[in-house]
Design an enzyme around this catalytic site. Structure first.
Site, PDB file in Angstrom:
ATOM      1  N   ALA A 211       0.852  -1.194   0.000  1.00  0.00           N
ATOM      2  CA  ALA A 211       0.000   0.000   0.000  1.00  0.00           C
ATOM      3  C   ALA A 211       0.885   1.241   0.000  1.00  0.00           C
ATOM      4  O   ALA A 211       2.102   1.144  -0.191  1.00  0.00           O
ATOM      5  CB  ALA A 211      -0.916   0.000   1.216  1.00  0.00           C
ATOM      6  N   ASN A 212       0.309   2.395   0.198  1.00  0.00           N
ATOM      7  CA  ASN A 212       1.093   3.624   0.293  1.00  0.00           C
ATOM      8  C   ASN A 212       0.440   4.553   1.307  1.00  0.00           C
ATOM      9  O   ASN A 212      -0.571   4.218   1.906  1.00  0.00           O
ATOM     10  CB  ASN A 212       1.225   4.287  -1.085  1.00  0.00           C
ATOM     11  CG  ASN A 212      -0.134   4.618  -1.664  1.00  0.00           C
ATOM     12  OD1 ASN A 212      -0.864   5.430  -1.121  1.00  0.00           O
ATOM     13  ND2 ASN A 212      -0.503   3.958  -2.752  1.00  0.00           N
ATOM     14  N   ARG A 213       1.030   5.727   1.498  1.00  0.00           N
ATOM     15  CA  ARG A 213       0.610   6.596   2.607  1.00  0.00           C
ATOM     16  C   ARG A 213      -0.544   7.540   2.272  1.00  0.00           C
ATOM     17  O   ARG A 213      -0.849   8.438   3.042  1.00  0.00           O
ATOM     18  CB  ARG A 213       1.802   7.453   3.064  1.00  0.00           C
ATOM     19  CG  ARG A 213       2.931   6.655   3.641  1.00  0.00           C
ATOM     20  CD  ARG A 213       4.001   7.578   4.177  1.00  0.00           C
ATOM     21  NE  ARG A 213       5.229   6.874   4.452  1.00  0.00           N
ATOM     22  CZ  ARG A 213       5.438   6.140   5.538  1.00  0.00           C
ATOM     23  NH1 ARG A 213       4.500   6.037   6.439  1.00  0.00           N
ATOM     24  NH2 ARG A 213       6.589   5.528   5.698  1.00  0.00           N
ATOM     25  N   SER A 214      -1.183   7.359   1.128  1.00  0.00           N
ATOM     26  CA  SER A 214      -2.288   8.265   0.776  1.00  0.00           C
ATOM     27  C   SER A 214      -3.417   8.166   1.810  1.00  0.00           C
ATOM     28  O   SER A 214      -3.834   7.074   2.187  1.00  0.00           O
ATOM     29  CB  SER A 214      -2.823   7.888  -0.608  1.00  0.00           C
ATOM     30  OG  SER A 214      -4.049   8.538  -0.829  1.00  0.00           O
ATOM     31  N   ALA A 277      -3.916   7.352  -5.178  1.00  0.00           N
ATOM     32  CA  ALA A 277      -2.518   6.934  -5.309  1.00  0.00           C
ATOM     33  C   ALA A 277      -2.544   5.432  -5.602  1.00  0.00           C
ATOM     34  O   ALA A 277      -2.463   4.600  -4.692  1.00  0.00           O
ATOM     35  CB  ALA A 277      -1.764   7.230  -4.022  1.00  0.00           C
TER      36      ALA A 277
END
Ligand code: C5P
Length: 407
Positions: A211-214, A277
């Site tokens: 995943a990512n930090r969005s 994102a």
């Protein structure tokens, strides 16, 4: 934006009542006028003196107060406003509003008003999730009451976490601005919008994912702003903790492939804003069972992840021959050479506009409330000032409306 607007603020009981002082301040900064009704519960958390000092007006508390009634009267009080805002709105006041009770000044004014009503619920997550509160809220929304929030977060009591925090003052004021925008409110009437938001989760095995930090804050704010201007808006959201924006049709997805399908399913639209994102890659084969370390004492190399490319949703939507939205807008999260990369990206993706922001850790865009962006169009690059994500969303929605007007 609230120049000359009159807001009747009903403050009910809840620890979030302290935030309504900030709401008053911000409304007044924008040229609006606030008059307060404070319930008995509300007065346990905030004083009439504080409300009166900030609003520079009388604070009304008692239905049967001879002086208040002679001064203005509860019916006039509710009619002399452009909008009635209940913030914080307790479970109790929502229940009373839903059933039409009028046993104090606040509920009487709410029953008597002929003006739009906005509620900003704030309560313990168990109370918010209770079927009774859900049913009350549904009844109120069906009757045209506008809701802002609640948001997810830490509760004041007992270290609990969940949905029930009152929306932030900024968001409440933005909602008022949207609602009182008058002619603006219909700017995108008869237009359809698609917005993506949040990260995607790409499974490694049943319990792990990439995943990512969005946070989804910016995308959700764009969807809310477009809806406030009257667009029929679909928000395709990856996993986030953001509350569903009022008046927006939200489709929840996890992976990039699900997001693509949901987006294609939402077409045709006039404008598509791809703020998600999206993970560029996903594990080639998600394991069916949880990957395990070797048993104690055993030795083996850690598993290696083979990645494959995800579909590019923005490029896919931009490249459609049939049913391409009139305006396709991408977002670019960059950590270096922000403008140069974004200019190249706009061409590569085939979109019309690209909103570029610096997400290097020092700037704190991911998860933060503010954003500083560049808008890249075929005509050039505009630098926008650093403002809240809500304000970026408002400005972008305005630009979209202006552009679609001539489309
Ligand atoms: O290539 P990059 O991820 O920086 O591009 C960002 C833009 O492209 C965003 O608007 C994002 O929503 C979109 N995107 C997409 N599908 C992907 C990757 C990015 O729609 N697989």
């Amino acid at each position: 934006m609230l120049d000359g607007k009159r807001i009747l603020l009903v403050v009910t009981g809840g620890i979030a009542a302290y935030k309504c002082l900030e709401v008053i301040r911000r409304v007044r900064e924008r040229g609006g006028h606030v008059r307060c009704i404070l319930t008995r519960g509300g007065a346990q958390f905030v004083t009439p003196l504080a409300l009166g000092a900030l609003s520079e007006d009388w604070v009304f508390q008692d239905l049967f107060s001879l002086t208040d009634e002679q001064e203005i009267g509860h019916i006039r009080l509710s009619r002399e406003a452009d909008v009635v805002l209940v913030a914080p709105a307790s479970a109790n006041v929502l229940a009373k509003m839903a059933s039409g009770q009028a046993d104090d000044l606040a509920t009487t004014a709410l029953l008597a008003t002929d003006k739009p009503v906005v509620v900003a619920p704030a309560m313990n997550p168990a109370m918010w999730e209770h079927p009774a509160t859900k049913a009350n809220m549904a009844v109120l929304e069906e009757r045209g009451v506008h809701r802002i929030g609640p948001a997810e977060g830490a509760m004041a009591e007992s270290g609990e976490w969940g949905m029930g925090r009152m929306a932030e003052p900024d968001a409440i004021v933005a909602a008022l601005e949207g609602l009182l925008g008058g002619a603006q409110a219909g700017l995108l009437k008869d237009r359809r919008a698609l917005v993506t938001s949040g990260p995607t989760h790409e499974a490694i095995d049943p319990v792990r994912f990439l995943a990512n930090r969005s946070s989804g804050k910016q995308g959700h704010a764009v969807a809310a702003a477009l809806a406030r201007l009257g667009a029929t808006t679909t928000l395709v959201s990856g996993p986030t903790h953001q509350p569903e924006p009022a008046g927006v049709n939200v489709v929840h997805v996890e992976t990039a492939r699900e997001m693509l399908d949901a987006c294609l399913g939402a077409l045709p639209v006039d404008v598509a804003v791809m703020a998600a994102a999206v993970a560029d890659w996903r594990p080639a084969d998600a394991a069916r069972a949880k990957l395990k370390k070797p048993a104690k004492g055993g030795k083996s190399a850690p598993p290696s992840l083979k990645l494959v490319e995800n579909p590019d949703i923005l490029a896919t939507v931009s490249g459609r021959n049939e049913g391409r939205p009139h305006l396709v807008i991408g977002f670019a999260a960059e950590t270096d050479a922000v403008v140069e990369n974004a200019v190249a990206k706009r061409r590569a993706k085939g979109c019309d506009w690209l909103v570029a922001n610096d997400v290097s850790a020092a700037v704190g865009t991911f998860g933060g409330d503010d954003n500083q962006v560049h808008l890249i169009t075929a005509d050039g690059v505009e630098e926008w000032p650093k403002v809240s994500k809500l304000a970026v969303a408002e400005r972008l929605a305005q630009r979209i409306a202006e552009t679609l007007k001539t489309a």
